[in-house]
Design a protein around this motif. Structure first.
Motif, PDB file in Angstrom:
ATOM      1  N   PHE A  95    -105.758  48.012 -25.421  1.00 19.16           N
ATOM      2  CA  PHE A  95    -106.977  48.526 -26.025  1.00 19.16           C
ATOM      3  C   PHE A  95    -106.770  49.945 -26.563  1.00 19.16           C
ATOM      4  O   PHE A  95    -107.226  50.271 -27.662  1.00 19.16           O
ATOM      5  CB  PHE A  95    -108.137  48.507 -25.022  1.00 19.16           C
ATOM      6  CG  PHE A  95    -109.412  49.061 -25.596  1.00 19.16           C
ATOM      7  CD1 PHE A  95    -110.193  48.287 -26.432  1.00 19.16           C
ATOM      8  CD2 PHE A  95    -109.817  50.351 -25.303  1.00 19.16           C
ATOM      9  CE1 PHE A  95    -111.359  48.791 -26.980  1.00 19.16           C
ATOM     10  CE2 PHE A  95    -110.975  50.872 -25.850  1.00 19.16           C
ATOM     11  CZ  PHE A  95    -111.757  50.087 -26.684  1.00 19.16           C
ATOM     12  N   VAL A  96    -106.069  50.781 -25.819  1.00 16.66           N
ATOM     13  CA  VAL A  96    -105.798  52.152 -26.276  1.00 16.66           C
ATOM     14  C   VAL A  96    -105.026  52.113 -27.595  1.00 16.66           C
ATOM     15  O   VAL A  96    -105.334  52.851 -28.532  1.00 16.66           O
ATOM     16  CB  VAL A  96    -105.041  52.969 -25.203  1.00 16.66           C
ATOM     17  CG1 VAL A  96    -104.557  54.298 -25.766  1.00 16.66           C
ATOM     18  CG2 VAL A  96    -105.925  53.195 -23.979  1.00 16.66           C
ATOM     19  N   GLY A  97    -104.040  51.227 -27.688  1.00 15.17           N
ATOM     20  CA  GLY A  97    -103.271  51.099 -28.923  1.00 15.17           C
ATOM     21  C   GLY A  97    -104.143  50.677 -30.093  1.00 15.17           C
ATOM     22  O   GLY A  97    -104.036  51.222 -31.198  1.00 15.17           O
ATOM     23  N   LYS A  98    -105.009  49.717 -29.861  1.00 10.35           N
ATOM     24  CA  LYS A  98    -105.908  49.267 -30.933  1.00 10.35           C
ATOM     25  C   LYS A  98    -106.859  50.392 -31.342  1.00 10.35           C
ATOM     26  O   LYS A  98    -107.144  50.580 -32.530  1.00 10.35           O
ATOM     27  CB  LYS A  98    -106.691  48.036 -30.486  1.00 10.35           C
ATOM     28  CG  LYS A  98    -105.841  46.793 -30.419  1.00 10.35           C
ATOM     29  CD  LYS A  98    -106.641  45.595 -29.936  1.00 10.35           C
ATOM     30  CE  LYS A  98    -105.747  44.373 -29.839  1.00 10.35           C
ATOM     31  NZ  LYS A  98    -106.455  43.211 -29.309  1.00 10.35           N
ATOM     32  N   MET A  99    -107.331  51.150 -30.373  1.00 12.47           N
ATOM     33  CA  MET A  99    -108.232  52.262 -30.656  1.00 12.47           C
ATOM     34  C   MET A  99    -107.510  53.347 -31.462  1.00 12.47           C
ATOM     35  O   MET A  99    -108.028  53.837 -32.465  1.00 12.47           O
ATOM     36  CB  MET A  99    -108.759  52.826 -29.334  1.00 12.47           C
ATOM     37  CG  MET A  99    -109.769  53.926 -29.488  1.00 12.47           C
ATOM     38  SD  MET A  99    -110.466  54.449 -27.900  1.00 12.47           S
ATOM     39  CE  MET A  99    -109.014  55.018 -27.034  1.00 12.47           C
ATOM     40  N   LEU A 100    -106.302  53.704 -31.038  1.00  8.71           N
ATOM     41  CA  LEU A 100    -105.557  54.753 -31.738  1.00  8.71           C
ATOM     42  C   LEU A 100    -105.180  54.342 -33.155  1.00  8.71           C
ATOM     43  O   LEU A 100    -105.092  55.184 -34.046  1.00  8.71           O
ATOM     44  CB  LEU A 100    -104.310  55.131 -30.932  1.00  8.71           C
ATOM     45  CG  LEU A 100    -104.577  55.850 -29.613  1.00  8.71           C
ATOM     46  CD1 LEU A 100    -103.277  56.083 -28.855  1.00  8.71           C
ATOM     47  CD2 LEU A 100    -105.320  57.158 -29.833  1.00  8.71           C
ATOM     48  N   SER A 101    -104.988  53.058 -33.366  1.00 15.00           N
ATOM     49  CA  SER A 101    -104.630  52.584 -34.707  1.00 15.00           C
ATOM     50  C   SER A 101    -105.745  52.846 -35.716  1.00 15.00           C
ATOM     51  O   SER A 101    -105.494  52.917 -36.916  1.00 15.00           O
ATOM     52  CB  SER A 101    -104.286  51.093 -34.689  1.00 15.00           C
ATOM     53  OG  SER A 101    -105.444  50.311 -34.496  1.00 15.00           O
ATOM     54  N   ARG A 102    -106.960  53.035 -35.240  1.00 14.90           N
ATOM     55  CA  ARG A 102    -108.086  53.330 -36.134  1.00 14.90           C
ATOM     56  C   ARG A 102    -108.133  54.801 -36.514  1.00 14.90           C
ATOM     57  O   ARG A 102    -108.765  55.162 -37.495  1.00 14.90           O
ATOM     58  CB  ARG A 102    -109.396  52.905 -35.485  1.00 14.90           C
ATOM     59  CG  ARG A 102    -109.362  51.398 -35.142  1.00 14.90           C
ATOM     60  CD  ARG A 102    -110.666  50.889 -34.721  1.00 14.90           C
ATOM     61  NE  ARG A 102    -111.456  50.741 -35.954  1.00 14.90           N
ATOM     62  CZ  ARG A 102    -112.753  50.590 -35.970  1.00 14.90           C
ATOM     63  NH1 ARG A 102    -113.425  50.544 -34.852  1.00 14.90           N
ATOM     64  NH2 ARG A 102    -113.407  50.472 -37.105  1.00 14.90           N
ATOM     65  N   PHE A 103    -107.471  55.667 -35.721  1.00 16.70           N
ATOM     66  CA  PHE A 103    -107.498  57.102 -35.983  1.00 16.70           C
ATOM     67  C   PHE A 103    -106.253  57.598 -36.712  1.00 16.70           C
ATOM     68  O   PHE A 103    -106.309  58.580 -37.436  1.00 16.70           O
ATOM     69  CB  PHE A 103    -107.651  57.889 -34.674  1.00 16.70           C
ATOM     70  CG  PHE A 103    -108.949  57.634 -33.982  1.00 16.70           C
ATOM     71  CD1 PHE A 103    -110.140  58.148 -34.483  1.00 16.70           C
ATOM     72  CD2 PHE A 103    -108.999  56.863 -32.833  1.00 16.70           C
ATOM     73  CE1 PHE A 103    -111.343  57.905 -33.855  1.00 16.70           C
ATOM     74  CE2 PHE A 103    -110.203  56.620 -32.193  1.00 16.70           C
ATOM     75  CZ  PHE A 103    -111.385  57.137 -32.705  1.00 16.70           C
ATOM     76  N   TYR A 104    -105.127  56.933 -36.475  1.00 14.02           N
ATOM     77  CA  TYR A 104    -103.859  57.382 -37.039  1.00 14.02           C
ATOM     78  C   TYR A 104    -103.398  56.406 -38.109  1.00 14.02           C
ATOM     79  O   TYR A 104    -103.061  55.265 -37.809  1.00 14.02           O
ATOM     80  CB  TYR A 104    -102.792  57.501 -35.948  1.00 14.02           C
ATOM     81  CG  TYR A 104    -103.101  58.580 -34.941  1.00 14.02           C
ATOM     82  CD1 TYR A 104    -102.827  59.913 -35.229  1.00 14.02           C
ATOM     83  CD2 TYR A 104    -103.685  58.277 -33.718  1.00 14.02           C
ATOM     84  CE1 TYR A 104    -103.113  60.911 -34.315  1.00 14.02           C
ATOM     85  CE2 TYR A 104    -103.981  59.274 -32.799  1.00 14.02           C
ATOM     86  CZ  TYR A 104    -103.698  60.586 -33.106  1.00 14.02           C
ATOM     87  OH  TYR A 104    -103.984  61.570 -32.206  1.00 14.02           O
TER      88      TYR A 104
END
Length: 142
Positions: A95-104
């Motif tokens: 989930f953290v990876g999916k979330m970070l993919s939206r910011f970076y």
């Protein structure tokens, strides 16, 4: 010479502490560490560079970008690892990876999954399960 980080006269004032007129030039490819006693201003300096706390300065640039006008471009290309997690401990690495993919914009989810596997971190296990037992009762470590 171009520098990875340039800071000119950075000052941050709190009620009981002032970090005053800090300047440095860090050449590309250099590794630096900040060393000092507790309360010396190391975290304040890093937080000011990241825009987490607002500081006064003549000039700050990172990776060739100006902090005042290009903060988002800087944040797309850097990573900072603090000594405790800022994520909800019920999140999973997946989930953290999916979330970070939206910011970076340059996030590489395949590489994220590769490193999870390489270091034996189950992608669907909650973050709290990775913490030492003494920290599991706190929502965020001290």
């Amino acid at each position: 010479m171009d520098y990875a980080i340039q800071v000119e006269n950075l000052t941050k004032t709190y009620k009981d502490f002032t970090l005053e007129n800090i300047s440095l030039k860090l050449p590309w490819g250099t590794v630096m560490r900040l060393i000092g006693q507790n309360g010396a201003g190391k975290s304040t300096f890093i937080n000011a560079l990241l825009g987490i706390v607002k500081a006064e300065y003549d000039h700050v640039s990172m990776l060739g970008y100006d902090l005042k006008t290009q903060e988002m471009l800087i944040k797309e290309d850097i990573a900072v690892i603090f000594n405790y997690s800022h994520y909800d401990l019920s999140f999973t690495p997946l989930f953290v990876g999916k979330m970070l993919s939206r910011f970076y914009k340059n996030w590489d989810q395949e590489k994220h999954l590769y490193y999870l596997e390489r270091f034996g971190l189950p992608p669907k296990k909650r973050l709290k399960s990775f913490l030492p037992v003494c920290w599991q009762s706190w929502s965020s470590p001290p």
